[in-house]
Enzyme design. Sequence first.
Site, PDB file in Angstrom:
ATOM      1  N   LYS A 145       5.902   4.274   3.910  1.00 31.76           N
ATOM      2  CA  LYS A 145       4.578   4.184   3.504  1.00 31.76           C
ATOM      3  C   LYS A 145       4.036   5.667   3.610  1.00 31.76           C
ATOM      4  O   LYS A 145       4.665   6.054   4.854  1.00 31.76           O
ATOM      5  CB  LYS A 145       3.700   3.116   4.301  1.00 31.76           C
ATOM      6  CG  LYS A 145       2.221   2.951   3.673  1.00 31.76           C
ATOM      7  CD  LYS A 145       2.753   2.031   2.713  1.00 31.76           C
ATOM      8  CE  LYS A 145       1.357   1.554   1.999  1.00 31.76           C
ATOM      9  NZ  LYS A 145       1.440   0.312   1.303  1.00 31.76           N
TER      10      LYS A 145
HETATM   11  N1  GLU Z   1       1.596   0.155  -2.315  1.00 37.66           N
HETATM   12  C1  GLU Z   1       2.106  -1.160  -2.673  1.00 37.66           C
HETATM   13  C2  GLU Z   1       2.422  -2.085  -1.631  1.00 37.66           C
HETATM   14  O1  GLU Z   1       1.934  -2.029  -0.559  1.00 37.66           O
HETATM   15  C3  GLU Z   1       3.288  -0.932  -3.635  1.00 37.66           C
HETATM   16  C4  GLU Z   1       4.444  -0.197  -3.185  1.00 37.66           C
HETATM   17  C5  GLU Z   1       5.715   0.184  -3.994  1.00 37.66           C
HETATM   18  O2  GLU Z   1       5.468  -0.255  -5.199  1.00 37.66           O
HETATM   19  O3  GLU Z   1       6.428   0.491  -3.582  1.00 37.66           O
HETATM   20  O4  GLU Z   1       3.167  -3.085  -1.532  1.00 37.66           O
END
Ligand code: GLU
Length: 476
Positions: free
Chosen positions: A107
Amino acid sequence: MKHTTDLSFRESVEVMFNRAVSLMDLPAGLEEKIRVCNATYTVRFGVRLRGEIHTFTGYRSVHSEHMEPVKGGIRYALSVNQDEVEALAALMTFKCALVETPFGGSKGGLCIDPKEWDEEELEQITRRFAYELIKRDLISPSQNVPAPDMGTGEREMAWIADQYQRMNTTDINAKACVTGKPINAGGISGRVEATGRGIQYALREFFRHPEDVNLAKLSGSLDRKNIVIQGFGNVGYHAAKFLSQEDNCKIIAVIERDGAVINQDGLDIEALYAHMSKTGSIKKFSGGTFQTNGSSVLEMKCDILIPAAIEGSINLLNAERINAPLIIEAANGPVTAGADDVLRNRGTVIIPDMYANAGGVTVSYFEWVKNLSHIRFGRMQRRQEEARHHLLVEELNRVMEASGLGTKLSDKFKEAYLRGAGELELVRSGLDDSMRTAYQHMRELWHSRKDVDDLRTAAYLVAIERVAESYRTKGL
Ligand code: GLU
């Protein structure tokens, strides 16, 4: 253990993880390996804007590399901090494992209020942040693939993809360095709506199991269920739209930062969205009653509560008063560990974030595969499929006529049957399948093990076991 004060988001994730591993038989070393966050990179960079240098702080955290690339969004918000990014990265590891997308968890975040900057400035800031991450392989098609999250969207992903391409001019797979891009920059149909669509598919699957529906003290199908949604961003809006338009649910309240709008007959979601896009707020919407105290609306009587805003919105201060028998966590971490205890004891059924909002990363997976295969899904098969269907329809009509039935296949049936699947249909089918399968794996544990009394623990158990298996295969 009973929690009397609220824990932070990160501590909440730890508590939930601990509860699950206490029911497993993992060697202590392996348990610790899965628990810890592998690495977090902090970057401070300066950008010259409005005649002076502004310093920004950003993070990219990698929780687990049992599979690579690692995957997870990049969030733009002033509240971003290392603890939050690490907790979100851990959730990504378990989310990917649960819905079987072959990624580790990561993240990113940038401490910024995107509303303070204009588009050109945001582009400069994003490109500079991306540059810092790309040069350390923290953005890379084979190692680390970001995506949108709170405060970011297609526009930012397009800048990141372009920045990567400029720095890796001979990488034929460059587009796969980030997902959530606009279609014309290598994106995939259905990615913007994917998380909201996933919420719809998750609820549909839940309601396919009367035993589970009974546990939530509900009955029947999704038809005419009353829903309260907190957060009318990309996820909240799409979930509300699909559930009201396609499943005949009534969205009786939408809660936003500055208050809530209520209509017991069901809000017109498209009209509310148009109003919010125009005025920047849900205030003064003519299709409902406005209430300044949004938090009390969270406690309103309804069948399904969908928190789709920020972490910790259901906490020890309001958990006792939450009136919904079923909560589906569209946001990451909307229920604190303490509130989770309270709600579990009261028999509230919670469909956990790790599963509920996995639609985004699932379609991101399809986008990444599309970028690596350099061809749109359905491009080769679609017309061939249509031609074969056409043959069958013609033949059926001929046989019916020859046998004197005097009737033909209806135009409606023909139209639906003859249409070959394009990219969007295939994406929806893949997402639906992923959501159904993951739910079934969770519920199997929920119902078969006496020591598993909620879906969240079941979700953690499925996910942690898969990560553990992957480490074992690697010989760890
Ligand atoms: N930000 C989104 C999540 O928390 C998508 C993550 C992604 O598509 O890699 O799942």
